[in-house]
Motif scaffolding. Structure first.
Motif, PDB file in Angstrom:
ATOM      1  N   LEU A   1     -48.957   1.004 -31.445  1.00  0.00           N
ATOM      2  CA  LEU A   1     -48.598   2.272 -32.386  1.00  0.00           C
ATOM      3  C   LEU A   1     -48.516   3.742 -31.843  1.00  0.00           C
ATOM      4  CD1 LEU A   1     -46.894   2.572 -35.185  1.00  0.00           C
ATOM      5  CD2 LEU A   1     -49.258   2.979 -35.948  1.00  0.00           C
ATOM      6  N   ALA A   2     -49.716   3.988 -31.361  1.00  0.00           N
ATOM      7  CA  ALA A   2     -49.923   5.247 -30.871  1.00  0.00           C
ATOM      8  C   ALA A   2     -48.933   5.511 -29.564  1.00  0.00           C
ATOM      9  CB  ALA A   2     -51.527   5.482 -30.248  1.00  0.00           C
ATOM     10  N   VAL A   3     -48.877   4.741 -28.842  1.00  0.00           N
ATOM     11  CA  VAL A   3     -47.955   5.096 -27.694  1.00  0.00           C
ATOM     12  C   VAL A   3     -46.479   5.025 -28.017  1.00  0.00           C
ATOM     13  CG1 VAL A   3     -47.132   4.080 -25.424  1.00  0.00           C
ATOM     14  CG2 VAL A   3     -49.369   3.675 -25.880  1.00  0.00           C
ATOM     15  N   SER A   4     -46.176   4.259 -29.113  1.00  0.00           N
ATOM     16  CA  SER A   4     -44.612   4.422 -29.349  1.00  0.00           C
ATOM     17  C   SER A   4     -44.385   5.506 -30.124  1.00  0.00           C
ATOM     18  CB  SER A   4     -44.213   3.240 -30.469  1.00  0.00           C
ATOM     19  OG  SER A   4     -45.172   3.356 -31.662  1.00  0.00           O
ATOM     20  N   VAL A   5     -45.540   6.193 -30.989  1.00  0.00           N
ATOM     21  CA  VAL A   5     -45.289   7.342 -31.622  1.00  0.00           C
ATOM     22  C   VAL A   5     -44.947   8.665 -30.580  1.00  0.00           C
ATOM     23  CG1 VAL A   5     -46.662   9.209 -32.871  1.00  0.00           C
ATOM     24  CG2 VAL A   5     -46.511   6.800 -33.748  1.00  0.00           C
ATOM     25  N   LEU A   6     -45.682   8.384 -29.378  1.00  0.00           N
ATOM     26  CA  LEU A   6     -45.447   9.505 -28.558  1.00  0.00           C
ATOM     27  C   LEU A   6     -43.923   9.834 -28.335  1.00  0.00           C
ATOM     28  CD1 LEU A   6     -48.415   9.097 -26.138  1.00  0.00           C
ATOM     29  CD2 LEU A   6     -48.144  10.879 -27.719  1.00  0.00           C
ATOM     30  N   PHE A   7     -43.434   8.588 -27.629  1.00  0.00           N
ATOM     31  CA  PHE A   7     -41.997   8.778 -27.709  1.00  0.00           C
ATOM     32  C   PHE A   7     -41.010   9.023 -28.767  1.00  0.00           C
ATOM     33  CE2 PHE A   7     -43.836   6.360 -24.191  1.00  0.00           C
ATOM     34  CZ  PHE A   7     -43.157   6.691 -23.114  1.00  0.00           C
ATOM     35  N   MET A   8     -41.435   8.343 -29.903  1.00  0.00           N
ATOM     36  CA  MET A   8     -40.528   8.611 -31.038  1.00  0.00           C
ATOM     37  C   MET A   8     -40.670  10.121 -31.497  1.00  0.00           C
ATOM     38  SD  MET A   8     -40.942   9.401 -34.412  1.00  0.00           S
ATOM     39  CE  MET A   8     -42.548   8.654 -34.868  1.00  0.00           C
ATOM     40  N   ALA A   9     -41.684  10.656 -31.263  1.00  0.00           N
ATOM     41  CA  ALA A   9     -42.112  12.097 -31.545  1.00  0.00           C
ATOM     42  C   ALA A   9     -41.192  13.028 -30.538  1.00  0.00           C
ATOM     43  CB  ALA A   9     -43.437  12.590 -31.658  1.00  0.00           C
TER      44      ALA A   9
END
Length: 485
Positions: free
Chosen positions: A255-263
């Protein structure tokens, strides 16, 4: 402090939702409306896109970078104190910004100081909603997070009108007074103590039937026995690090890694939608109206997705609802460069706003599903902290691409592919988890109860563990009673 066995799912919880709703208006909606000042700042200071974009980047970055500070104050002091302090800092930053004479002044006042104030308010308010709701959590978050859309819908044309009437300096001064309402929101955040919040204390020390003398002996047990000393040291370390033990959970890592790209993908759109609309011939009022449309549809996305994902048929599929919403926003960004007039930009604002509201609502819900309610405040602090670097670098990078290429195409394509990659990463992670789901060996009837006894002086410590249970029950009994069994 109110004490409950579980989240009340109502009552004062709806006041918490109202307070969080106002917090999102005063933080996220105001941050979005800073993009309306973009052209004014660029013209007044005579700077390029990249340098001007740093203002919005620093606000967003400071808000997310300091989110763990907000969680820390909320956990160890008070959520009310944190939000009130944040309101004062944010208001001070906006008021000081109205006297700015250089971009660097705005970097510090509007960027750092206001962003820090927003950070102390945002994640603690969201975490409080998670503590008051369980069964209707997604709906509660949908209503609370809709403040961002409603605030954008109302504030976007109001801010444009304020700029025309009082210049950008007067508009910032008025916004500084408006943001002081965060202090009122903080007063609504009544603390609540849940049963699972007190699990860091061994259960046998909380039982009423355990005599006080035995409790005192148990607290001194590390002095008497090496085995108990090792146990107590491990328990102390466990209690100390429990707030952040979720960092090693595989689900949270993905979830943390995906949040980086989403943000990275979502931030530039709010900065450059108005400048892009102006560059293709849209009027100032129509460009501000696009932000209003995006905001009001954001509300619909917040509430409808929150309500739908609370239904029994979709409650188990919140994960896929979230990645679908993120992926759709990415597709919207890919198509934006071909939309060259106001009638075509209106459907874009509808679509992007709806799915933006959808996944914003589900971020705290998914975080709670991964880490649990007891660690939600700390986990949200980390999740919003991970937004910081993408929020900081993405608008200036997008501005640099605009300055270099002379168009917005490369910037919007990069945003779209980043959000699609975030969605795809979550999809593959879930599929991999299903494929590699571990097979638990069945327990036979021979798996009995193992009992270990440590005796030390007048006290015997009994640890009873069953192989088919996760919980370990610690009991303190008198040595004489043990010997008479």
């Amino acid at each position: 402090r109110a004490r409950h066995i579980g989240p009340p799912d109502g009552g004062w919880g709806w006041m918490i939702v109202a307070g969080c709703f106002l917090v999102t208006i005063c933080t996220r909606a105001v941050t979005r409306c800073i993009s309306i000042f973009f052209v004014e700042f660029q013209a007044y200071f005579g700077q390029d896109y990249a340098r001007t974009a740093w203002i919005h980047s620093i606000v967003d970055c400071a808000t997310m970078l300091c989110a763990p500070v907000g969680s820390l104050i909320s956990n160890h002091v008070s959520c009310q104190v944190g939000i009130m302090l944040g309101g004062l800092l944010a208001s001070t930053g906006l008021i000081l910004s109205s006297f700015a004479t250089t971009l660097e002044h705005l970097y510090l006042s509007l960027g750092v100081l206001t962003g820090l104030g927003f950070a102390l308010c945002y994640s603690p308010a969201i975490a409080m909603v998670g503590k008051y709701f369980n069964k209707r959590k997604a709906l509660a978050y949908g209503i609370a997070m809709s403040g961002s859309g409603i605030g954008t819908f109302i504030l976007a044309p109001v801010v444009q009108l304020l700029i025309e009437q009082f210049s950008w300096q007067g508009a910032l001064l008025i916004l500084g007074g408006f943001v002081l309402n965060l202090c009122v929101c903080g007063a609504l955040m009544r603390p609540i103590s849940l049963k699972e919040d007190r699990k860091t204390v061994p259960e046998f020390l909380e039982q009423d039937h355990v005599p006080e003398t035995e409790k005192k002996d148990l607290k001194r047990m590390s002095i008497c026995s090496p085995l108990i000393k090792v146990w107590s040291r491990e328990c102390l370390c466990y209690c100390s690090w429990k707030e952040y033990d979720f960092l090693l959970m595989p689900g949270f890592m993905v979830l943390a890694v995906s949040v980086l790209f989403m943000a990275y993908g979502c931030s530039p759109l709010f900065v450059y939608l108005v400048p892009y609309a102006l560059s293709v011939g849209v009027s100032h009022h129509q460009a501000a109206f696009l932000m209003s449309i995006l905001g009001v549809i954001d509300i619909i996305g917040n509430i409808t997705f929150g309500w739908l994902t609370d239904r029994r048929c979709l409650k188990k599929h919140r994960y896929f609802c979230y990645l679908f919403a993120v992926g759709m926003d990415g597709l919207c960004c890919l198509f934006l460069p071909v939309l060259k007039n106001f009638p075509l930009l209106v459907p874009f604002s509808f679509t992007f706003g709806y799915f933006d509201g959808a996944y914003v609502t589900l971020i705290p819900v998914m975080t709670a599903d991964v880490v649990g309610t007891s660690s939600l405040s700390s986990a949200l602090g980390v999740v919003y902290f991970l937004h910081a670097i993408p929020y900081l670098v993405s608008p200036p990078v997008a501005g640099w691409l605009v300055d270099t290429t002379g168009s917005y195409t490369a910037s919007f394509l990069l945003c779209g592919f980043s959000m699609i990659f975030s969605s795809t990463l979550l999809c593959f992670a879930r599929l991999a988890k299903k494929i590699k789901k571990p097979h638990l060996p069945s327990l036979t009837s021979d798996t009995g109860m193992k009992q270990h006894m440590w005796t030390n002086g007048a006290i015997a410590y009994s640890v009873t563990a069953e192989l088919d249970q996760k919980d370990v029950e610690f009991l303190a009994v008198d040595a004489n009673s043990c010997s008479n069994r």
